[in-house]
Write a protein that holds these residues in place. Structure first.
Motif, mmCIF file in Angstrom:
data_model
loop_
_atom_site.group_PDB
_atom_site.id
_atom_site.type_symbol
_atom_site.label_atom_id
_atom_site.label_comp_id
_atom_site.label_asym_id
_atom_site.label_seq_id
_atom_site.Cartn_x
_atom_site.Cartn_y
_atom_site.Cartn_z
ATOM 1 N N PRO A 196 0.804 -1.226 0.000
ATOM 2 C CA PRO A 196 0.000 0.000 0.000
ATOM 3 C C PRO A 196 0.840 1.282 0.000
ATOM 4 N N LEU A 197 2.018 1.256 0.595
ATOM 5 C CA LEU A 197 2.825 2.489 0.639
ATOM 6 C C LEU A 197 3.500 2.746 -0.706
ATOM 7 N N SER A 235 -1.779 3.582 -2.085
ATOM 8 C CA SER A 235 -3.153 3.310 -1.650
ATOM 9 C C SER A 235 -3.668 4.462 -0.787
ATOM 10 N N LYS A 236 -4.993 4.617 -0.773
ATOM 11 C CA LYS A 236 -5.603 5.716 0.001
ATOM 12 C C LYS A 236 -5.740 5.352 1.476
ATOM 13 N N ILE A 237 -5.912 6.375 2.308
ATOM 14 C CA ILE A 237 -6.138 6.119 3.732
ATOM 15 C C ILE A 237 -7.516 5.506 3.926
ATOM 16 N N GLN A 289 -5.113 3.963 8.193
ATOM 17 C CA GLN A 289 -3.819 3.643 7.586
ATOM 18 C C GLN A 289 -3.965 3.646 6.067
ATOM 19 N N TYR A 290 -2.840 3.635 5.359
ATOM 20 C CA TYR A 290 -2.913 3.403 3.923
ATOM 21 C C TYR A 290 -3.282 1.939 3.718
ATOM 22 N N CYS A 298 2.974 4.527 8.140
ATOM 23 C CA CYS A 298 2.307 5.602 7.398
ATOM 24 C C CYS A 298 2.900 6.947 7.832
ATOM 25 N N ASP A 337 4.996 9.600 5.563
ATOM 26 C CA ASP A 337 4.564 10.979 5.319
ATOM 27 C C ASP A 337 5.540 12.013 5.876
#
Lengths: 266, 414
Positions: free
Chosen positions: B285-286, B290-292, B300-301, B330, B334
Motif C-alpha cells: 500500500p505504501l 493506496s488511500k487512507i 492507515q494506507y 504511514c 509521510d
C-alpha cells in the motif's frame, strides 16, 4: 417536527408495545430482492435497519457475514444502496430507515457527501459499529445538523461514567448490546440481567428511546416486551440463506418470520 | 506533520491514539472500549516499571536468547561489489523469528491481569507459533486464528503450533488469509473479552496494540546499536537499514533506536511485497499509493476499492500478505523519515537463491524481499557504506513453496 424515528416510538408508546426493528443487508441476495424484502417486512416491522455490507466486519457473526459477502459478491455499491432506500421510501407502506455499517464506507464517500445523500434518499438514522464515543462526537453533530439520528451504542462493558457521557451526547435513540458477542450469538445472559442493565440506562436517561439488540430471536423476544424497541437481525439473515439453499422465496419466508415476531410482542 | 525527537515514536500519538493526527486511532466496537482502556492503563504503567522491564529482559535473555547475531556477509559483499553487506540475524531468536518478542510481552501482560486464555492471529504462522510457545511457557491457554489458505501453505508452523498445544481455528471467510484471520480474532475478542487477552501479531490494530508490539520488537535495534558500537566504535557515517514490511513489526523494531539520527546518516528502507510480476494484486500500500482507510481498528494506507471494501492481496510470502500497514509506517512515510519500495515474488525468490548460494544464511521469503532491494542498491554504493538487512525469519517454514518454485536442492533437510 419530530424525527420519523422518534415519532414511531411515540406512537408505539400509545399502543404499549416495543418497536420491532429488523435488520437486513442491502443487496442480499440481489438489489431487487432486498428491496422487495424491505417492502414486505415493513407491513409488520416499525423501523428497518439496512445493513451496509463491508468485507472486514469486526463485530458481525456468521449469519450477517454470509449475507454481506453475498451482497458484495453480487456487486452492491454504496450508490445502489442509496437507490434501494429512495425506491423503498416511494412505496406506500414505508417506515423509518436506519443504516448500520462500518466507518470506512462513510470515510471513503466523504462524511458530508454521505450525509447529503442519506438525507436525499430518506435515511433517518445511522449506526456506525466501529465509530465509538468520543471518536464520533464531530460526526454525530454533523448528523444532527442534517436531521439524521446518530445512534450511540452501549454494551455490558460500558462503565457507568462512560454511560452517562454517551447518553448525554446521544440523540433520541440509543442501542443497548445485550451481551458480549458478535451479532447472531446465542443469548448467553439471562433476560433478567439484560433488563437490569436496560433499566439502569433508562434511569440515567429516561427520555431516550433505548432498544435492545444481539441474541433477539423468535424464541427470546417475548422476554423483552417492556423495552422501547427490539432488534432482530441474524435470524432474518439466516432465513434468507436457508430459503436460497432450499430454492424457496426469501421474501415470503422472511415476511412470515417478521409477522410472527410482531405477534410475540403485540 | 513532524517527528518529535527524544520521545519514543510509540508515544507520539495524540489523546485519541492518532499519529500525525490521522494514522491509527481506535475504530472499535463499543464492547472493546473497556478492555482496550484496561490494557492501555496497564501498559502505560508497566512500560516504565523497573521490575517489569527486568522481568522482560530476563525472559528475552534466557528464553528468547538475546542478543541475536550481527554478522558480515563477506561472500555476498564480494559478489555484489559495492557497500559492505551485513545482516542482523533475528531468526536466531527462539522460534525462528522476531514475533517472539511481542508474543512474550503480551503473555506477561495477560498473566499480570489474571487472564487465563490468550488469542492471536497469524499469517505466515510465526506470530501464531510464537504465541503458542509463549502461552505454553507462561501457562496460558492459546487459540490461534489462521486463514485456511495460509494453513495450507505454511504447514511447518501449523504443526509447531499444534505441538505447543494451541487450538488452531481455520478462517474460511473472504480471502482466507491474514486479513480475515485478524478480523476473526477481533470478533472472538468482542465475544470473550472478559476472560480472554488478545495479542495482535504485528504493529497494527487499535493504537494500544501498535504500541505494545513496537515496544517489544524494539529489542532488535537496542541490540544492534550496541553491536554497531562494538564493531565500528561508533554509529557508521553511512548506514542503511533494509527490512521487509508487511504489518511492519520487525522493521519498526529494527529502526526504532535510530529514529533520531539524520536520515542522511541512518537511512530506513522498507520493502513491501509487490506480488507476482504479472499480477495487478500486491501487498504494497505504501509503494503503490493506496488511500487512507480504516482497517482492523486503525486508519492507515490500505488497499481498497472506491467504496471502501478492502481488496484482496497477493504475495508469495504469507507474512507480508496484508492489505494494510502499521500507522507507524504511514507516519514514517509521510514525514519522509523512511523510504518504501517493493519487490516482486520473483525478485524475492531470486534474492533467496543468491543469499543461500554465497552465505550460510537462509532468510525466509519475507526478508528475501528486503535482500532483493538491498543487493540491487548495494552495488551502486561506496565501500564505506554499511548496509544491514534484518533477516527476521528462517526459511524452514517456506520449504514447501521453495521446493515447488526452485526445486529440491534449495530445501535443506532440517
Amino acid at each position: 417536527m419530530l424525527n420519523p424515528i422518534s415519532l414511531t416510538f411515540k406512537n408505539l408508546k400509545k399502543e404499549k408495545r416495543p418497536a420491532l426493528i429488523t435488520y437486513t443487508v442491502a443487496g442480499d441476495s440481489s438489489k431487487k430482492q432486498s428491496l422487495e424484502i424491505l417492502k414486505a417486512i415493513s407491513n409488520y416491522a416499525d423501523i428497518l435497519e439496512v445493513g451496509v455490507p463491508h468485507n472486514t466486519p469486526v463485530a458481525d457473526g456468521g449469519q450477517i457475514q454470509t449475507s454481506a459477502y453475498r451482497a458484495i459478491k453480487n456487486g452492491i455499491k454504496m450508490n445502489h444502496i442509496f437507490k434501494i432506500v429512495s425506491d423503498f421510501k416511494k412505496s406506500k407502506n414505508s417506515k423509518p430507515i436506519i443504516f448500520m455499517g462500518y466507518y470506512n464506507m462513510i470515510f471513503q464517500y466523504g462524511e458530508n457527501n454521505f450525509l447529503k445523500k442519506c438525507k436525499k434518499s430518506g435515511v433517518n438514522g445511522l449506526i456506525v459499529v466501529d465509530l465509538p464515543w468520543p471518536e464520533n462526537k464531530n460526526f454525530s453533530k454533523k448528523c444532527k445538523k442534517n436531521s439524521i439520528n446518530f445512534i450511540q451504542l452501549l454494551s455490558p462493558t460500558t462503565s457507568n461514567k462512560r454511560l452517562k457521557s454517551i447518553t448525554k451526547d446521544s440523540h433520541d435513540m440509543i442501542y443497548y448490546i445485550s451481551m458480549l458477542s458478535t451479532t447472531g450469538g446465542k443469548l448467553k445472559v439471562s433476560p433478567k440481567k439484560i433488563l437490569a442493565n436496560y433499566n439502569k440506562i433508562k434511569k440515567i436517561s429516561p427520555k431516550k428511546n433505548c432498544v435492545i439488540g444481539f441474541g433477539i430471536t423468535e424464541k427470546t423476544i417475548s422476554n423483552f416486551k417492556n423495552a422501547d424497541g427490539l432488534v432482530v437481525g441474524s435470524q432474518i439473515c439466516k432465513e434468507i440463506t436457508r430459503s436460497l439453499n432450499n430454492r424457496q422465496n426469501p421474501v415470503i419466508n422472511v415476511s412470515n418470520i417478521v409477522s410472527k415476531l410482531r405477534k410475540k410482542i403485540s | 506533520m513532524k517527528l518529535k525527537k527524544k520521545i519514543p515514536l510509540i508515544d507520539q500519538g495524540d489523546k485519541l491514539g492518532f499519529w500525525g493526527g490521522k494514522f491509527g486511532g481506535n475504530f472499535v466496537p463499543e464492547t472493546l472500549k473497556k478492555p482496550i482502556e484496561d490494557l492501555e492503563i496497564q501498559f502505560n504503567k508497566l512500560k516504565n516499571n523497573k521490575n517489569f522491564i527486568k522481568e522482560r529482559d530476563k525472559y528475552f535473555k534466557n528464553w528468547i536468547g538475546t542478543p541475536t547475531r550481527f554478522i558480515k556477509l563477506k561472500n555476498l559483499t564480494k559478489h555484489v561489489g559495492g557497500a559492505q553487506i551485513w545482516s542482523k540475524v533475528v531468526s536466531d531468536a527462539n522460534g525462528g523469528a522476531h514475533k517472539i518478542y511481542n508474543a512474550t510481552v503480551h503473555c506477561l501482560l495477560a498473566k499480570r491481569s489474571g487472564k487465563k486464555v490468550i488469542i492471536g492471529d497469524t499469517g505466515a504462522g510465526y506470530a501464531g507459533k510464537m504465541l503458542s510457545m509463549a502461552a505454553k511457557k507462561f501457562g496460558l491457554k492459546c487459540k490461534i486464528f489462521m486463514g485456511a489458505k495460509d494453513i495450507a501453505r505454511q504447514q511447518p508452523n501449523v504443526k509447531a503450533m499444534k505441538k505447543n498445544g494451541a487450538d488452531i481455528i481455520p478462517v474460511y471467510s473472504g480471502s482466507q488469509t491474514l486479513v480475515d484471520a485478524v478480523s476473526e480474532c477481533m470478533r472472538y475478542w468482542v465475544a470473550n473479552c472478559d476472560t480472554t487477552a488478545m495479542c495482535v501479531g504485528s504493529t497494527v490494530g487499535p493504537a494500544i496494540f501498535v504500541r505494545i508490539c513496537g515496544w517489544s520488537t524494539s529489542q532488535i535495534s537496542r541490540e544492534l546499536k550496541v553491536q554497531l558500537m562494538d564493531e565500528f566504535g561508533d554509529i557508521p557515517k553511512k548506514l542503511k537499514l533494509y527490512n521487509c514490511v508487511g504489518g511492519g513489526s520487525s522493521s519498526f523494531g529494527f529502526w526504532n533506536e535510530f529514529m533520531d539520527y539524520d536520515k542522511k546518516q541512518v537511512e530506513f528502507i522498507g520493502v513491501e511485497a509487490g506480488g507476482p510480476a504479472n499480477s495487478k494484486k500486491h501487498a504494497a500500500p505504501l509503494t503503490y499509493g493506496s488511500k487512507i482507510g480504516i482497517l482492523h481498528g486503525a486508519a492507515q494506507y490500505v488497499n481498497q476499492n472506491s467504496d471502501g471494501q478492502i481488496e484482496e492481496t497477493e504475495s508469495i510470502s504469507a507474512g507480508l500478505d496484508y492489505p494494510g500497514i502499521s500507522p507507524l509506517h504511514c507516519f514514517l512515510k509521510d514525514t519522509k523519515r523512511a523510504r518504501y519500495t517493493a519487490a516482486s515474488d520473483e525478485e524475492a525468490l531470486k534474492a533467496y537463491q543468491i543469499v543461500t548460494k554465497y552465505e550460510n544464511l537462509r532468510p525466509s521469503l519475507e526478508p528475501s524481499h528486503a535482500f532483493s532491494v538491498a543487493i540491487k542498491e548495494a552495488k551502486k554504493l561506496s565501500k564505506n557504506t554499511i548496509v544491514i538487512i534484518n533477516s527476521c525469519g528462517d526459511a524452514y517454514k517456506d520449504r514447501g513453496i521453495l521446493e515447488k518454485k526452485l526445486g529440491k536442492k534449495y530445501v535443506k533437510s532440517n
